[in-house]
Write a protein that holds these residues in place. Structure first.
Motif, mmCIF file in Angstrom:
data_model
loop_
_atom_site.group_PDB
_atom_site.id
_atom_site.type_symbol
_atom_site.label_atom_id
_atom_site.label_comp_id
_atom_site.label_asym_id
_atom_site.label_seq_id
_atom_site.Cartn_x
_atom_site.Cartn_y
_atom_site.Cartn_z
ATOM 1 N N TYR A 188 0.836 -1.199 0.000
ATOM 2 C CA TYR A 188 0.000 0.000 0.000
ATOM 3 C C TYR A 188 0.869 1.246 0.000
ATOM 4 O O TYR A 188 0.581 2.216 -0.693
ATOM 5 C CB TYR A 188 -0.913 0.052 1.226
ATOM 6 C CG TYR A 188 -2.028 -0.962 1.250
ATOM 7 C CD1 TYR A 188 -2.385 -1.706 0.125
ATOM 8 C CD2 TYR A 188 -2.749 -1.181 2.415
ATOM 9 C CE1 TYR A 188 -3.409 -2.628 0.168
ATOM 10 C CE2 TYR A 188 -3.784 -2.107 2.463
ATOM 11 C CZ TYR A 188 -4.105 -2.824 1.340
ATOM 12 O OH TYR A 188 -5.126 -3.719 1.394
ATOM 13 N N GLU A 189 1.911 1.216 0.789
ATOM 14 C CA GLU A 189 2.825 2.360 0.857
ATOM 15 C C GLU A 189 3.463 2.606 -0.503
ATOM 16 O O GLU A 189 3.542 3.739 -0.971
ATOM 17 C CB GLU A 189 3.912 2.128 1.918
ATOM 18 C CG GLU A 189 3.387 2.075 3.340
ATOM 19 C CD GLU A 189 2.773 3.394 3.791
ATOM 20 O OE1 GLU A 189 3.339 4.458 3.482
ATOM 21 O OE2 GLU A 189 1.717 3.344 4.439
ATOM 22 N N LEU A 190 3.893 1.540 -1.144
ATOM 23 C CA LEU A 190 4.521 1.652 -2.463
ATOM 24 C C LEU A 190 3.508 2.166 -3.491
ATOM 25 O O LEU A 190 3.823 3.042 -4.301
ATOM 26 C CB LEU A 190 5.078 0.298 -2.900
ATOM 27 C CG LEU A 190 5.807 0.253 -4.241
ATOM 28 C CD1 LEU A 190 6.988 1.226 -4.251
ATOM 29 C CD2 LEU A 190 6.283 -1.148 -4.533
ATOM 30 N N ALA A 191 2.275 1.645 -3.436
ATOM 31 C CA ALA A 191 1.244 2.101 -4.367
ATOM 32 C C ALA A 191 0.946 3.585 -4.158
ATOM 33 O O ALA A 191 0.784 4.332 -5.131
ATOM 34 C CB ALA A 191 -0.023 1.270 -4.190
ATOM 35 N N CYS A 192 0.890 4.017 -2.907
ATOM 36 C CA CYS A 192 0.658 5.442 -2.620
ATOM 37 C C CYS A 192 1.798 6.295 -3.174
ATOM 38 O O CYS A 192 1.559 7.328 -3.802
ATOM 39 C CB CYS A 192 0.537 5.677 -1.117
ATOM 40 S SG CYS A 192 -1.003 5.073 -0.419
ATOM 41 N N ASP A 193 3.020 5.857 -2.917
ATOM 42 C CA ASP A 193 4.178 6.611 -3.408
ATOM 43 C C ASP A 193 4.161 6.719 -4.929
ATOM 44 O O ASP A 193 4.441 7.781 -5.494
ATOM 45 C CB ASP A 193 5.480 5.948 -2.944
ATOM 46 C CG ASP A 193 5.702 6.070 -1.452
ATOM 47 O OD1 ASP A 193 5.052 6.936 -0.808
ATOM 48 O OD2 ASP A 193 6.519 5.302 -0.913
ATOM 49 N N CYS B 129 1.317 11.793 -10.105
ATOM 50 C CA CYS B 129 0.589 13.071 -10.077
ATOM 51 C C CYS B 129 1.525 14.232 -9.748
ATOM 52 O O CYS B 129 1.088 15.285 -9.274
ATOM 53 C CB CYS B 129 -0.553 12.984 -9.062
ATOM 54 S SG CYS B 129 -1.830 11.803 -9.537
ATOM 55 N N ASN B 130 2.818 14.027 -9.994
ATOM 56 C CA ASN B 130 3.843 15.057 -9.782
ATOM 57 C C ASN B 130 3.843 15.627 -8.371
ATOM 58 O O ASN B 130 4.100 16.807 -8.154
ATOM 59 C CB ASN B 130 3.693 16.186 -10.799
ATOM 60 C CG ASN B 130 3.895 15.698 -12.203
ATOM 61 O OD1 ASN B 130 4.784 14.895 -12.466
ATOM 62 N ND2 ASN B 130 3.070 16.157 -13.119
ATOM 63 N N GLY B 131 3.516 14.778 -7.387
ATOM 64 C CA GLY B 131 3.556 15.196 -5.997
ATOM 65 C C GLY B 131 2.394 16.077 -5.563
ATOM 66 O O GLY B 131 2.363 16.547 -4.427
ATOM 67 N N THR C 217 -3.725 13.765 -6.881
ATOM 68 C CA THR C 217 -3.721 12.374 -6.417
ATOM 69 C C THR C 217 -5.104 11.974 -5.930
ATOM 70 O O THR C 217 -5.612 10.897 -6.277
ATOM 71 C CB THR C 217 -2.685 12.192 -5.288
ATOM 72 O OG1 THR C 217 -1.399 12.607 -5.759
ATOM 73 C CG2 THR C 217 -2.610 10.745 -4.844
ATOM 74 N N ILE C 218 -5.738 12.839 -5.152
ATOM 75 C CA ILE C 218 -7.081 12.545 -4.654
ATOM 76 C C ILE C 218 -8.069 12.463 -5.816
ATOM 77 O O ILE C 218 -8.918 11.559 -5.862
ATOM 78 C CB ILE C 218 -7.521 13.593 -3.617
ATOM 79 C CG1 ILE C 218 -6.658 13.455 -2.357
ATOM 80 C CG2 ILE C 218 -9.008 13.462 -3.287
ATOM 81 C CD1 ILE C 218 -6.811 14.594 -1.371
ATOM 82 N N LYS C 219 -7.956 13.368 -6.771
ATOM 83 C CA LYS C 219 -8.841 13.339 -7.936
ATOM 84 C C LYS C 219 -8.663 12.039 -8.716
ATOM 85 O O LYS C 219 -9.647 11.447 -9.174
ATOM 86 C CB LYS C 219 -8.586 14.554 -8.826
ATOM 87 C CG LYS C 219 -9.138 15.845 -8.226
ATOM 88 C CD LYS C 219 -8.652 17.086 -8.940
ATOM 89 C CE LYS C 219 -9.177 17.240 -10.319
ATOM 90 N NZ LYS C 219 -8.778 18.516 -10.959
ATOM 91 N N ALA C 220 -7.420 11.581 -8.855
ATOM 92 C CA ALA C 220 -7.159 10.324 -9.563
ATOM 93 C C ALA C 220 -7.804 9.153 -8.827
ATOM 94 O O ALA C 220 -8.381 8.255 -9.455
ATOM 95 C CB ALA C 220 -5.655 10.101 -9.712
ATOM 96 N N LEU C 221 -7.737 9.149 -7.511
ATOM 97 C CA LEU C 221 -8.344 8.078 -6.731
ATOM 98 C C LEU C 221 -9.869 8.097 -6.842
ATOM 99 O O LEU C 221 -10.509 7.051 -6.947
ATOM 100 C CB LEU C 221 -7.916 8.186 -5.264
ATOM 101 C CG LEU C 221 -6.450 7.842 -4.989
ATOM 102 C CD1 LEU C 221 -6.081 8.235 -3.567
ATOM 103 C CD2 LEU C 221 -6.193 6.366 -5.238
ATOM 104 N N ILE C 222 -10.449 9.292 -6.815
ATOM 105 C CA ILE C 222 -11.904 9.412 -6.963
ATOM 106 C C ILE C 222 -12.329 8.914 -8.335
ATOM 107 O O ILE C 222 -13.318 8.170 -8.468
ATOM 108 C CB ILE C 222 -12.360 10.868 -6.723
ATOM 109 C CG1 ILE C 222 -12.171 11.237 -5.249
ATOM 110 C CG2 ILE C 222 -13.805 11.063 -7.160
ATOM 111 C CD1 ILE C 222 -12.355 12.718 -4.956
ATOM 112 N N LEU C 223 -11.605 9.293 -9.359
ATOM 113 C CA LEU C 223 -11.917 8.859 -10.720
ATOM 114 C C LEU C 223 -11.816 7.340 -10.840
ATOM 115 O O LEU C 223 -12.706 6.695 -11.412
ATOM 116 C CB LEU C 223 -10.968 9.535 -11.715
ATOM 117 C CG LEU C 223 -11.220 9.255 -13.177
ATOM 118 C CD1 LEU C 223 -12.531 9.908 -13.610
ATOM 119 C CD2 LEU C 223 -10.086 9.798 -14.020
#
Length: 70
Positions: free
Chosen positions: A13-18, A24-26, A31-37
């Protein structure tokens, strides 16, 4: 005040988050928008699969009814 939700720790999970944050260029908002999508896409897929399962279940029930009548 609501209690904090704890999630099980997993190095994957940590690796996937990183990785997602890096993709998303940090930018945390991106990042949140990508997760919602991604979540919306998966919810749509699940709804379609459930509809197919219901449809197939009806077909199976109808064919079994015909077999029983014969």
């Amino acid at each position: 005040m609501p209690e904090a939700v704890s999630f099980p720790f997993s190095p994957s999970y940590e690796l996937a988050c990183d990785r997602l944050i890096a993709m998303c260029n940090g930018d945390p908002r991106s990042t949140i928008k990508a997760l919602i999508l991604a979540n919306e896409y998966l919810e749509t897929e699940l709804s379609e699969l459930r509809a197919k399962a219901v449809s197939l279940g009806a077909v199976v029930r109808r064919s079994r009814s015909r077999d029983d009548a014969a």
